[in-house]
Design a protein around this motif. Structure first.
Motif, short mmCIF file in Angstrom:
data_model
loop_
_atom_site.label_atom_id
_atom_site.label_comp_id
_atom_site.label_asym_id
_atom_site.label_seq_id
_atom_site.Cartn_x
_atom_site.Cartn_y
_atom_site.Cartn_z
N LEU A 161 86.46 -61.51 124.65
CA LEU A 161 87.11 -61.46 123.35
C LEU A 161 88.48 -62.14 123.39
O LEU A 161 88.86 -62.88 122.48
CB LEU A 161 87.26 -60.01 122.88
CG LEU A 161 85.96 -59.28 122.53
CD1 LEU A 161 86.25 -57.82 122.18
CD2 LEU A 161 85.25 -59.94 121.36
N SER A 162 89.23 -61.90 124.45
CA SER A 162 90.57 -62.50 124.56
C SER A 162 90.48 -64.01 124.71
O SER A 162 91.26 -64.76 124.10
CB SER A 162 91.31 -61.90 125.76
OG SER A 162 90.64 -62.20 126.97
N ILE A 163 89.49 -64.48 125.48
CA ILE A 163 89.34 -65.93 125.66
C ILE A 163 88.92 -66.58 124.35
O ILE A 163 89.41 -67.66 123.97
CB ILE A 163 88.33 -66.24 126.77
CG1 ILE A 163 88.86 -65.71 128.12
CG2 ILE A 163 88.07 -67.74 126.86
CD1 ILE A 163 87.87 -65.87 129.25
N SER A 164 88.00 -65.93 123.61
CA SER A 164 87.54 -66.50 122.34
C SER A 164 88.68 -66.60 121.34
O SER A 164 88.79 -67.58 120.59
CB SER A 164 86.39 -65.67 121.77
OG SER A 164 86.85 -64.37 121.41
N MET A 165 89.56 -65.58 121.30
CA MET A 165 90.71 -65.63 120.39
C MET A 165 91.72 -66.69 120.82
O MET A 165 92.37 -67.31 119.98
CB MET A 165 91.38 -64.26 120.32
CG MET A 165 90.53 -63.20 119.62
SD MET A 165 90.17 -63.63 117.88
CE MET A 165 88.51 -64.32 118.01
N LEU A 166 91.83 -66.89 122.12
CA LEU A 166 92.73 -67.94 122.61
C LEU A 166 92.22 -69.31 122.18
O LEU A 166 93.00 -70.18 121.75
CB LEU A 166 92.83 -67.85 124.14
CG LEU A 166 93.79 -68.86 124.80
CD1 LEU A 166 95.21 -68.63 124.31
CD2 LEU A 166 93.72 -68.72 126.32
N VAL A 167 90.90 -69.50 122.29
CA VAL A 167 90.31 -70.76 121.84
C VAL A 167 90.49 -70.93 120.33
O VAL A 167 90.83 -72.02 119.84
CB VAL A 167 88.82 -70.81 122.22
CG1 VAL A 167 88.13 -72.02 121.56
CG2 VAL A 167 88.65 -70.87 123.73
N PHE A 168 90.28 -69.86 119.56
CA PHE A 168 90.43 -69.91 118.12
C PHE A 168 91.85 -70.35 117.73
O PHE A 168 92.04 -71.24 116.89
CB PHE A 168 90.11 -68.54 117.51
CG PHE A 168 90.21 -68.50 116.02
CD1 PHE A 168 89.11 -68.78 115.23
CD2 PHE A 168 91.41 -68.16 115.40
CE1 PHE A 168 89.21 -68.74 113.83
CE2 PHE A 168 91.51 -68.12 114.02
CZ PHE A 168 90.40 -68.41 113.23
N CYS A 169 92.84 -69.69 118.34
CA CYS A 169 94.23 -70.04 118.04
C CYS A 169 94.55 -71.47 118.44
O CYS A 169 95.26 -72.20 117.73
CB CYS A 169 95.18 -69.07 118.76
SG CYS A 169 95.11 -67.39 118.12
N SER A 170 94.02 -71.93 119.58
CA SER A 170 94.28 -73.29 120.05
C SER A 170 93.72 -74.32 119.08
O SER A 170 94.37 -75.34 118.78
CB SER A 170 93.67 -73.49 121.44
OG SER A 170 94.23 -72.59 122.36
N VAL A 171 92.50 -74.04 118.56
CA VAL A 171 91.88 -74.98 117.62
C VAL A 171 92.72 -75.14 116.36
O VAL A 171 93.01 -76.26 115.92
CB VAL A 171 90.45 -74.51 117.27
CG1 VAL A 171 89.90 -75.32 116.08
CG2 VAL A 171 89.54 -74.64 118.46
N TRP A 172 93.18 -74.03 115.78
CA TRP A 172 93.88 -74.12 114.50
C TRP A 172 95.34 -74.53 114.66
O TRP A 172 95.93 -75.10 113.73
CB TRP A 172 93.77 -72.79 113.75
CG TRP A 172 92.37 -72.62 113.22
CD1 TRP A 172 91.39 -71.83 113.74
CD2 TRP A 172 91.79 -73.31 112.11
NE1 TRP A 172 90.22 -71.97 113.02
CE2 TRP A 172 90.45 -72.87 112.00
CE3 TRP A 172 92.25 -74.24 111.20
CZ2 TRP A 172 89.58 -73.34 111.02
CZ3 TRP A 172 91.40 -74.70 110.21
CH2 TRP A 172 90.09 -74.25 110.13
#
Length: 628
Positions: A550-561
């Motif tokens: 979950l933490s990695i997915s949110m990190l990827v999400f924030c990086s994309v936007w």
């Protein structure tokens, strides 16, 4: 006496003899002349003038030794300066002065030359005639020969024309005298029949109103206000092999003719110099070809210029005025040659475009992949790995991700009002559900590891599934934000005529940029909150602890936007739309793959790890290690 003056005197004698022979003009009266040869210097001119006025070699102003004054008027020659000097003095005596030189507007200004009359017709249209002739042949670089007189004379006034003016001046004076004498006869009584020459100043009213035709039928007028502009003949010099030459009339310029018909010229009659096989080009710089414009050369005359290509979206052609470029309308673009404006093509991010087709395929592939994951979870819904990670939240997350992968299809195709509104509304709403679900899953993990006593409040909250209420609360806030957005400045259909050459791009304008960035900020807060909670419990001991994913997915999400913002602002048109679509797909795919790919791997390829027996063995092994 030079030949020029001799010809003028002959013209004067001819006119006087003709008048004296005419029994109907000045009967019983003969005209005579006095001739003075003036040296062209102001002192000499004044000396001769006062000698004529006073009759003395020693000049006494306002005194005349002549017993009888019989001079009716004074005729002055062709030089403008001579007429001006004499006119200044004769103005004081109110003595009539007629000048037979070229017409000069300066001699008609104000009251300085109130006693001066110009015999020559008006030539105020002369420069207009020259300009019309130059425009007719497209000449802008010509040389002009003028006389030594400081005013000069642009056209070649031949001696024939000046002699003709002398002839007309003599007739104007004769007719004015005739009318004045007739008027005097009518006013005299029967007792006094003696007719004497009146004062010269009495001749002015008759000179002003004189309008008489001369022997060749031309109208002679001295009043400047009643004069009409002269018509001009255009002559061409024909040279013959024998060395003879002849002036031939090849055209006329009539200022009184309608606009566009003033110049009449017969080009077939013109004989150019033998070195020219066609009309000579008299320009400093050749006209710029279509697609180019004039560039002024510093230090040169305005008719000398360079030609530079038209800049940007500008064109020039044969209809462009003065060699300048004209900007195309926003709906048109300049062709490569910069000679004409072409209609722009209306376009948008289409399903048939390679870019639109590729994004559509990626969207559908991830949609199908998400559907497969849902099928796997449904078929294995009773296994430990599915149950351990809140089966209800997983279903919500997967279904919402499926809709997220379909969301880019709203950005592809011809935009309309409905799709423009749905693009931003659904985008914000679906990602709010996704992030609030991840946040709920993260909080569920944290609360699960805080249960250490059966009666603690956390246990009851977990049993009542309190984290699940995060989803409707966060979604309601997003709905409120979208409502404000749509109520104040909703998205609308817009066009971009500048991003792509030759195209007008139809796209959706977000309406309010502030509302769009507020929506992104709200999503960012939820993503960061989920990342922060998941990061805290990433190392908690559990067989199926998904906090790390979950933490990695949110990190990827924030990086994309975060990457999306500068890239979005640096692009325009269809590329800008594609950047937003790609960000939606990338962030959705990151959540799908990072959270559910490990679970699917265990369910499909390592079923031995998805069993209660494996879980008991792993817990028993960990317990032994802890005891040791």
């Amino acid at each position: 006496m030079i030949e020029q003056n001799y010809q003028l005197i002959l013209a004067m004698l001819f006119a006087i003899e003709e008048i004296n022979r005419n029994s109907h003009l000045l009967p019983n009266t003969s005209l005579g002349i006095e001739v003075y040869n003036l040296i062209p210097a102001e002192k000499n001119i004044l000396e001769s003038l006062f000698y004529w006025l006073t009759g003395l070699s020693i000049f006494i102003p306002n005194y005349c030794c002549r017993k009888e004054r019989k001079s009716a008027a004074l005729l002055t020659g062709t030089r403008w300066k001579t007429s001006e000097i004499i006119g200044t003095v004769l103005h004081l005596y109110k003595f009539p002065q007629l000048t037979f030189g070229p017409f000069d507007p300066v001699l008609t200004e104000g009251n300085q030359f109130s006693s001066l009359y110009q015999v020559a017709p008006k030539d105020t249209a002369l420069t207009h005639g020259i300009a019309s002739l130059m425009l007719h042949f497209s000449w802008n670089w010509v040389g002009v020969l003028i006389s030594s007189d400081h005013r000069g004379n642009i056209f070649d006034m031949t001696m024939t024309e000046e002699s003709y003016n002398v002839y007309n001046a003599a007739y104007a004076v004769a007719h004015s005298l005739h009318e004045m004498i007739l008027s005097q006869v009518q006013d005299q009584t029967e007792a006094n029949k003696d007719i004497t020459l009146p004062f010269s100043w009495q001749l002015h009213p008759f000179l002003k109103k004189i309008q008489v035709k001369n022997s060749v039928g031309d109208l002679v007028v001295l009043d400047e206000k009643k004069k009409s502009d002269a018509e001009y003949d255009i002559n061409n010099l024909w040279n013959f092999p024998t060395g003879l030459s002849l002036q031939v009339k090849v055209g006329t310029f009539s200022p009184r003719a309608p606009q566009g018909q003033q110049l009449s010229i017969s080009e077939h009659m013109i004989q150019w110099a033998t070195v020219f096989s066609e009309i000579p080009q008299s320009v400093c710089s050749e006209s710029c070809t279509p697609g180019f414009r004039k560039a002024i050369m510093h230090g040169k005359l305005s008719c000398c210029f360079d030609c530079t290509p038209c800049p940007g979206n500008e064109v020039s052609n044969e209809t462009a005025s003065m060699g300048q470029c004209v900007k195309c309308p926003e709906t048109h673009y300049a062709n490569a040659e910069k000679t004409q404006c072409l209609q722009k093509t209306m376009t948008f991010l289409n399903y048939d475009d390679p870019l639109g087709k590729g994004l559509t395929i990626i969207s559908l592939v991830f949609f199908a992949l998400t559907a497969v994951v849902i099928g796997v979870f449904v078929n294995h819904r009773d296994t430990p790995i599915v149950r351990a990670n809140n089966r209800f939240l997983s279903y919500i997350l997967l279904i919402t991700l499926m809709l997220c992968f379909l969301c880019p299809l709203l950005f592809i195709g011809l935009p309309n009002t409905a799709t423009c509104i749905l693009q931003q509304s659904l985008f914000g709403l679906l990602f709010t559900v996704v992030l609030s679900t991840v946040l709920a899953k993260t909080i569920t993990v944290v609360m699960a590891f805080q249960i250490t006593a059966p009666k603690r409040r956390t246990r009851w909250l977990l049993i009542l599934q309190a984290p699940n209420f995060i989803i409707p609360v966060c979604t309601l806030m997003q709905v409120l934000l979208s409502g404000i957005w749509l109520g104040t400045s909703p998205p609308f259909i817009d066009i971009d005529a500048h991003s792509e050459h030759g195209h007008i791009i139809i796209l959706c304008n977000k309406g309010s940029a502030i509302a769009f960035y507020c929506s992104l900020a709200y999503l960012g807060v939820m993503a960061f909150g989920s990342y922060f909670m998941a990061f805290l419990c990433r190392n908690l001991p559990d067989t199926f602890n998904e906090a790390k994913f979950l933490s990695i997915s949110m990190l990827v999400f924030c990086s994309v936007w975060v990457t999306f913002l500068p890239v979005y602002h640096s692009t325009k048109g269809r590329v800008m739309v594609s950047v937003e679509i790609f960000s939606i797909l990338a962030s959705s795919a990151g959540i799908l793959c990072l959270i559910f790919a490990p679970k699917c791997y265990i369910i499909l390829f390592r079923p031995d790890r998805n069993s209660l027996h494996h879980i008991r063995d792993k817990i028993h092994g960990r317990s032994k290690i802890d005891m040791v």
